[in-house]
Design an enzyme around this catalytic site. Sequence first.
Site, short mmCIF file in Angstrom:
data_model
loop_
_atom_site.label_atom_id
_atom_site.label_comp_id
_atom_site.label_asym_id
_atom_site.label_seq_id
_atom_site.Cartn_x
_atom_site.Cartn_y
_atom_site.Cartn_z
N ARG A 190 2.42 -11.27 10.35
CA ARG A 190 3.73 -10.42 10.42
C ARG A 190 4.62 -11.52 10.01
O ARG A 190 5.81 -11.09 9.78
CB ARG A 190 3.93 -10.04 12.04
CG ARG A 190 3.09 -9.19 12.59
CD ARG A 190 2.73 -7.95 11.87
NE ARG A 190 1.42 -7.99 11.07
CZ ARG A 190 1.01 -7.14 10.08
NH1 ARG A 190 2.08 -6.13 9.65
NH2 ARG A 190 0.01 -7.41 9.44
N LYS B 5 0.82 -1.28 -0.13
CA LYS B 5 -0.17 -0.09 0.04
C LYS B 5 0.96 1.21 0.02
O LYS B 5 0.60 2.26 -0.53
CB LYS B 5 -0.96 -0.05 1.10
CG LYS B 5 -0.41 0.19 2.55
CD LYS B 5 -1.47 0.00 3.69
CE LYS B 5 -0.65 -0.16 5.13
NZ LYS B 5 0.09 0.96 5.49
N THR B 6 1.87 1.29 0.67
CA THR B 6 2.79 2.50 0.64
C THR B 6 3.50 2.76 -0.87
O THR B 6 3.50 3.85 -1.05
CB THR B 6 3.91 2.20 1.53
OG1 THR B 6 3.38 1.73 3.02
CG2 THR B 6 4.75 3.62 1.86
N GLN C 3 -7.77 -5.24 9.87
CA GLN C 3 -6.53 -4.79 10.49
C GLN C 3 -7.01 -3.73 11.61
O GLN C 3 -6.12 -3.11 12.08
CB GLN C 3 -5.26 -4.54 9.83
CG GLN C 3 -4.69 -5.69 8.98
CD GLN C 3 -3.44 -5.23 8.31
OE1 GLN C 3 -2.19 -5.16 9.21
NE2 GLN C 3 -3.21 -5.05 7.12
N ASP D 175 -3.66 7.13 4.65
CA ASP D 175 -3.31 5.76 4.91
C ASP D 175 -4.02 5.17 6.15
O ASP D 175 -4.54 6.13 7.21
CB ASP D 175 -1.70 5.80 5.22
CG ASP D 175 -0.98 4.37 5.23
OD1 ASP D 175 -2.08 3.26 4.59
OD2 ASP D 175 -0.03 4.19 5.66
N GLU D 176 -3.98 3.90 6.57
CA GLU D 176 -4.57 3.21 7.69
C GLU D 176 -6.01 3.88 8.03
O GLU D 176 -6.30 3.99 9.11
CB GLU D 176 -3.43 3.46 8.93
CG GLU D 176 -2.08 2.70 8.84
CD GLU D 176 -1.94 1.34 8.54
OE1 GLU D 176 -3.15 0.81 8.68
OE2 GLU D 176 -1.15 0.89 8.61
#
Length: 670
Positions: free
Chosen positions: A603, A28-29, A245, A214-215
């Site tokens: 993770r 996504k970044t 998330q 973002d997020e």
Amino acid sequence: MKLNPAQQEAVEYISGPCLVLAGAGSGKTRVITNKIAYLVNECAYKPSQIAAVTFTNKAAREMKERVSSTLGKKASRGLKVSTFHTLGLNIIKKHITTLGYKAGFSLFDDKDTFALLNDLSMNDYNGDKDEVNALIRSISNWKNELMMPHQVLQRYKTGIEAEHGKWYEEYTRHMMAYNALDFDDLIMLPTVLLADDKAIREKWQMWIRYLLVDEYQDTNTSQYQLVRLLVGERARFTVVGDDDQSIYSWRGAQPKNLKLLNQDYPSLKLIKLEQNYRSSQRILHCANILIENNPHVFEKKLFSTLSQGEKLSVLVAKNEENEADKVIAELMAQKFMQDTQYKDYAILYRSNHQSRVFEKALMKNRIPYKISGGMSFFGRAEVKDMMAYLRLLTNQDDDNALLRVINTPVRGIGRATLAKLGEFAHLEDIALFEAMCHEQLHAILGAKAATSVEAFTRLIVMTSDNLARGDSVAVLRDFIKTLQYEEHLYAHANSPKVAEISMKNVSTLFTWVQDLLKGDALNAPMSMPEVVQRLTLRDMMERGEDDGEADQVQLMTLHSSKGLEFPNVFLIGMEEGLLPHQSSIDEDNIEEERRLAYVGITRAQQKLTFSVARERRQMGEFIEPTPSRFLYELPSDDIEWEWQKTPDSDEVRKSKTAKGLAGLKSILGD
């Protein structure tokens, strides 16, 4: 690295509102940074017309660096990349007088807020920490819901809410008098301002022509409204989020904000990023199966083109000490056989208390480790002292800062003196510092106390004036010497070494102050009040952040692990009562606990190991927990419990022996 088709579509869609549903590890970044470059290079946007917001300074810094390397430093100049709270702070600074505050306001952290509310409510709560913290939570929740004190008092006429509403009103009045804002104000005040003032709202909509968030699943009510007000009817924005998330409901995050977008923007374009670049296919398959047990706003399924990967393992221990020993032994075996580094391993847990026994085991085995979320740099007493001095130098109305340092180092201004000054300030309805400078000072205090107070106020006023006029760095250096703070540290520290470390922290702080005052290629020089505001905000937001470059095992909570990745992960305490946590079981909030487990699983890149204990100590008693329901929700073919482990074949055993000998030769220098 070339963008995949979904990423490319997300970058190039700019004609309306866009939601990018980005699964864990889906890049996504890269999408956000490439989209900013696309807007500038292909769509004739100026960098100054684009804003990108996220939730941590670390994430904002990384995003800014990536955009800078993609576009070039010169081409990216003027781009606004920040946290929500920094964006809010910038809006407040531009319209500070409209909001009824003076320039050079202070930012209160959680300790300042606690101190003030504790003081205000002393007659009711008698310093009871639980009562005061409940009051703080109420005020924070109301601010996140954009409710002003008068609205709270109108809604609640009786009960604890009405009582808390009364203190909320009193707290707001005092904050205005102190010319201070708290963390929640940085979102609430700009949001209310933009909602109420059409001219200011239209100015910001003109300044920010395209917004990226973002997020997005972590936004609360006020942040959602702030986004809506900034984008206006043009609705040129992209938000990136993942409802799977969303793990911060306890601090106001609303995953339903993703659903609200659909209602508020009927033309919303939905783009799913489902290809994961981080984890093995088996780990992703397990994560997908687990999270399917939750209801979804949007359906998605992560996939990977990486290898199938190893089965997920479950270690079963007698108790928590045995659990730590088994996990450390397994970690060391993996490291030895695979020739990995300590920083390739993370031990994740639901609650902080679970780390203690692991710390002990790691120390016993001389394994370097780092606990994320330990005491922050700004949490140290000497740094808090210096920050309080800086706050006072830039805002003499900041009573909390004044009270922290007025007798540090000792200068003969005791509690009795402060009580008299406090009574006088209250009587005259003035700030404490103003009372200390009052012409009636000698009538209020004895000669000796008045002389000490005058010396202190003279030092603060003189230094504050010199900061405004001259070389700030030199002025601060002289100020520290005049305070004799180093002598104070050596006089009160347990050892000269401790004092030396403390003074080094003070030097580090002033190096940061110096750098911010001077500015650099990317950041303009700041004034001293701006420096103090920035550092206070950094303290609030960066507690526990670290670069993680040292070769050490990472210990952290599942909440802290979000956004990170490790080749090898140990997810410990997979038991009912721990994960899911007992409070969530009692409140029937299993969905968020399942999302936490999902975050933990995703993770891991290559190897994921769970642990359970048959017996644990809880509140001084022994309990026999059952394995977490989440373990049973995972596909059984992909999970290998310790007792199911099949013995190695001769071929595998020979291979492991050869690897072990090679590792031993490497350690012994051949």
